[in-house]
Design an enzyme around this catalytic site. Structure first.
Site, PDB file in Angstrom:
ATOM      1  N   GLN A 131     -25.060-105.043 -28.042  1.00 16.91           N
ATOM      2  CA  GLN A 131     -25.276-106.344 -28.694  1.00 16.91           C
ATOM      3  C   GLN A 131     -24.157-106.669 -29.684  1.00 16.91           C
ATOM      4  O   GLN A 131     -23.971-107.818 -30.061  1.00 16.91           O
ATOM      5  CB  GLN A 131     -26.619-106.360 -29.428  1.00 16.91           C
ATOM      6  CG  GLN A 131     -27.845-106.320 -28.533  1.00 16.91           C
ATOM      7  CD  GLN A 131     -28.353-104.905 -28.338  1.00 16.91           C
ATOM      8  OE1 GLN A 131     -27.567-103.966 -28.275  1.00 16.91           O
ATOM      9  NE2 GLN A 131     -29.655-104.735 -28.220  1.00 16.91           N
ATOM     10  N   ASP A 177     -35.968-106.665 -37.995  1.00 12.72           N
ATOM     11  CA  ASP A 177     -37.047-107.064 -37.082  1.00 12.72           C
ATOM     12  C   ASP A 177     -38.349-107.147 -37.842  1.00 12.72           C
ATOM     13  O   ASP A 177     -39.139-108.058 -37.618  1.00 12.72           O
ATOM     14  CB  ASP A 177     -37.149-106.050 -35.934  1.00 12.72           C
ATOM     15  CG  ASP A 177     -35.946-106.179 -35.043  1.00 12.72           C
ATOM     16  OD1 ASP A 177     -35.977-106.996 -34.128  1.00 12.72           O
ATOM     17  OD2 ASP A 177     -34.934-105.502 -35.321  1.00 12.72           O
ATOM     18  N   ASN A 186     -35.056-102.086 -38.332  1.00 15.01           N
ATOM     19  CA  ASN A 186     -33.968-102.791 -37.637  1.00 15.01           C
ATOM     20  C   ASN A 186     -33.383-101.871 -36.576  1.00 15.01           C
ATOM     21  O   ASN A 186     -33.794-100.709 -36.428  1.00 15.01           O
ATOM     22  CB  ASN A 186     -32.897-103.253 -38.645  1.00 15.01           C
ATOM     23  CG  ASN A 186     -31.926-104.243 -38.034  1.00 15.01           C
ATOM     24  OD1 ASN A 186     -32.320-105.221 -37.393  1.00 15.01           O
ATOM     25  ND2 ASN A 186     -30.632-104.000 -38.187  1.00 15.01           N
ATOM     26  N   LYS A 187     -32.423-102.374 -35.849  1.00 13.73           N
ATOM     27  CA  LYS A 187     -31.798-101.660 -34.726  1.00 13.73           C
ATOM     28  C   LYS A 187     -31.480-100.208 -35.081  1.00 13.73           C
ATOM     29  O   LYS A 187     -31.031 -99.914 -36.188  1.00 13.73           O
ATOM     30  CB  LYS A 187     -30.516-102.403 -34.346  1.00 13.73           C
ATOM     31  CG  LYS A 187     -29.699-101.828 -33.213  1.00 13.73           C
ATOM     32  CD  LYS A 187     -30.448-101.615 -31.932  1.00 13.73           C
ATOM     33  CE  LYS A 187     -31.100-102.841 -31.372  1.00 13.73           C
ATOM     34  NZ  LYS A 187     -32.009-102.544 -30.240  1.00 13.73           N
TER      35      LYS A 187
HETATM   36  C1  RUB Z   1     -31.830-106.895 -32.577  1.00 12.03           C
HETATM   37  C2  RUB Z   1     -31.843-106.476 -34.011  1.00 12.03           C
HETATM   38  C3  RUB Z   1     -31.575-107.555 -35.034  1.00 12.03           C
HETATM   39  C4  RUB Z   1     -32.917-108.097 -35.564  1.00 12.03           C
HETATM   40  C5  RUB Z   1     -32.719-109.352 -36.393  1.00 12.03           C
HETATM   41  O1  RUB Z   1     -32.336-105.908 -31.698  1.00 12.03           O
HETATM   42  O2  RUB Z   1     -32.118-105.360 -34.356  1.00 12.03           O
HETATM   43  O3  RUB Z   1     -30.864-107.031 -36.116  1.00 12.03           O
HETATM   44  O4  RUB Z   1     -33.767-108.423 -34.477  1.00 12.03           O
HETATM   45  O5  RUB Z   1     -32.196-110.363 -35.581  1.00 12.03           O
HETATM   46  P1  RUB Z   1     -32.519-106.225 -30.136  1.00 12.03           P
HETATM   47  P2  RUB Z   1     -32.333-111.926 -35.904  1.00 12.03           P
HETATM   48  O6  RUB Z   1     -31.182-106.617 -29.611  1.00 12.03           O
HETATM   49  O7  RUB Z   1     -33.057-104.974 -29.528  1.00 12.03           O
HETATM   50  O8  RUB Z   1     -33.522-107.363 -30.021  1.00 12.03           O
HETATM   51  O9  RUB Z   1     -31.613-112.142 -37.188  1.00 12.03           O
HETATM   52  O10 RUB Z   1     -31.660-112.566 -34.728  1.00 12.03           O
HETATM   53  O11 RUB Z   1     -33.776-112.243 -36.022  1.00 12.03           O
END
Ligand code: RUB
Length: 274
Positions: A131, A177, A186-187
Site C-alpha cells: 500500500q 483503523d 493500525n497497519k
Molecule cells: C490501511 C491502514 C491505514 C488505516 C487508516 O490498512 O492501516 O493506515 O486504515 O486509513 P489496509 P484511512 O490497507 O489493510 O486497509 O486514513 O484511509 O482511514
C-alpha cells in the site's frame, strides 16, 4: 436491480481484496453499497469484510437512523478540519515519515503542500500488499518529494544515528483503523515505528477521523497466508496479521476533526459517545 447487485458484489469483493483499502475508503464504499441494497443482510455482509474497522461498523449503524447524505458529509467535513490542523503542525524542511496508505494522512499532506509548505516524505512499501506504493504515487502526483524504503529499512528512515547523510524523518504521521481507550490499531509495522520514535525522541502523531473510536474490543484481522508466500511448502507456518496495537504512551498527539490533542484528552472527549 441486477446492476445494483452487481455493483454491491463488486464493492464487497474489492474491499475483501484490498482494492478498496484504508478505514475511511472502506467505510465510504460500504455506505454506498448499502445505499444500493438496503437490507439487514447487506449490513451483515459488509461488516464481515474487514473485522478491524470500527468506522465501518459506525457507518452501518448510522444508516438505520440518519439520511445517507448526512452520513456521507461527515467524511469530507472531518477531513477538511484534519487538513487544517496537520497544516499547522508541518514546518518548511520537515521530513515526514508515514507507513501504509491512509487517506486521512495523504489528504492532509497534499493540502499542506498545496498551501505552500515545503517538506518531503519518507514512506515504507508495506508488505505484503504494497500500500506504500499508493501513498508514494498520490504524493508524487501532488508534487511532494517522496523517498520509499523497504519495510526492513524503517530504522534507517527514522533513526538519526543510522544516517550518514544526516537526513532522517523528524515527524511521524500514521493513520489509524481503530482508536481505543489505551491506544490505537493500525497497519502491522506501526508498533515498531512507535517504539523507534519513542527511543529516538521523534514526535509521533496519529491522524484519524474520530469515527474510528470504539469502546469495544476490536479483533486483529489475520489475512491469507498466500499474500506472504503463494504455495509455500506445507510444513512452514506463516503469520500474516494485517494490523497491530500501539500503546498510547508512544503517541505524542492525535489529530482528529477536533484538532490536535494528547491521546488521553481525545479519549476523554469521546467518553459518552458510541
Ligand atoms: C490501511 C491502514 C491505514 C488505516 C487508516 O490498512 O492501516 O493506515 O486504515 O486509513 P489496509 P484511512 O490497507 O489493510 O486497509 O486514513 O484511509 O482511514
Amino acid at each position: 436491480m441486477v446492476d445494483k447487485k452487481r455493483i454491491f458484489n463488486k464493492i464487497t469483493r474489492d474491499i475483501k481484496q484490498i482494492k478498496i483499502q484504508g478505514a475511511r475508503n472502506i467505510a465510504r464504499a460500504a455506505l454506498y453499497a448499502y445505499s444500493l441494497i438496503q437490507k439487514k443482510s447487506s449490513i451483515k455482509k459488509l461488516k464481515s469484510l474487514r473485522p478491524t474497522e470500527p468506522m465501518l461498523e459506525k457507518v452501518l449503524a448510522l444508516v438505520e437512523t440518519k439520511p445517507y447524505k448526512q452520513i456521507l458529509a461527515h467524511f469530507n467535513d472531518a477531513q477538511n478540519s484534519i487538513n487544517k490542523h496537520v497544516f499547522k503542525l508541518i514546518k518548511d524542511k520537515d521530513v515526514i515519515f508515514t507507513h501504509c496508505h491512509s487517506t486521512n494522512v495523504s489528504n492532509a499532506l497534499i493540502y499542506t503542500k498545496k498551501k505552500g509548505k515545503k517538506f518531503e516524505v519518507y514512506n515504507t512499501e508495506t508488505r505484503p500488499l504494497f500500500q506504500g506504493r499508493k501513498t508514494a504515487n498520490e504524493l508524487r502526483k501532488a508534487g511532494i518529494k517522496v523517498t520509499m524504503f523497504i519495510d526492513s529499512a524503517i530504522a534507517l528512515a527514522i533513526e538519526k544515528e543510522s544516517r550518514r547523510d544526516k537526513i532522517y524523518a523528524n515527524k511521524i504521521f500514521l493513520g489509524a483503523d481503530a482508536l481505543l481507550k489505551n491506544g490505537i490499531i493500525n497497519k502491522i509495522g506501526s508498533g515498531l515505528i512507535a517504539e523507534l520514535a519513542h527511543i529516538h525522541k521523534i514526535p509521533f502523531y496519529i491522524v484519524a477521523d474520530s469515527w474510528k473510536f470504539s469502546k469495544k474490543k476490536v479483533p486483529i484481522e489475520q489475512r491469507s497466508l498466500n499474500e506472504v508466500w503463494n504455495r509455500a511448502p506445507k510444513n512452514i507456518k506463516i503469520k500474516n496479521p494485517a494490523f497491530e496495537f500501539v500503546n498510547k504512551k508512544y503517541i505524542t498527539g492525535i489529530i482528529t476533526e477536533f484538532g490536535l490533542m494528547r491521546y488521553g484528552e481525545f479519549v476523554g472527549r469521546m467518553k459518552g459517545k458510541q
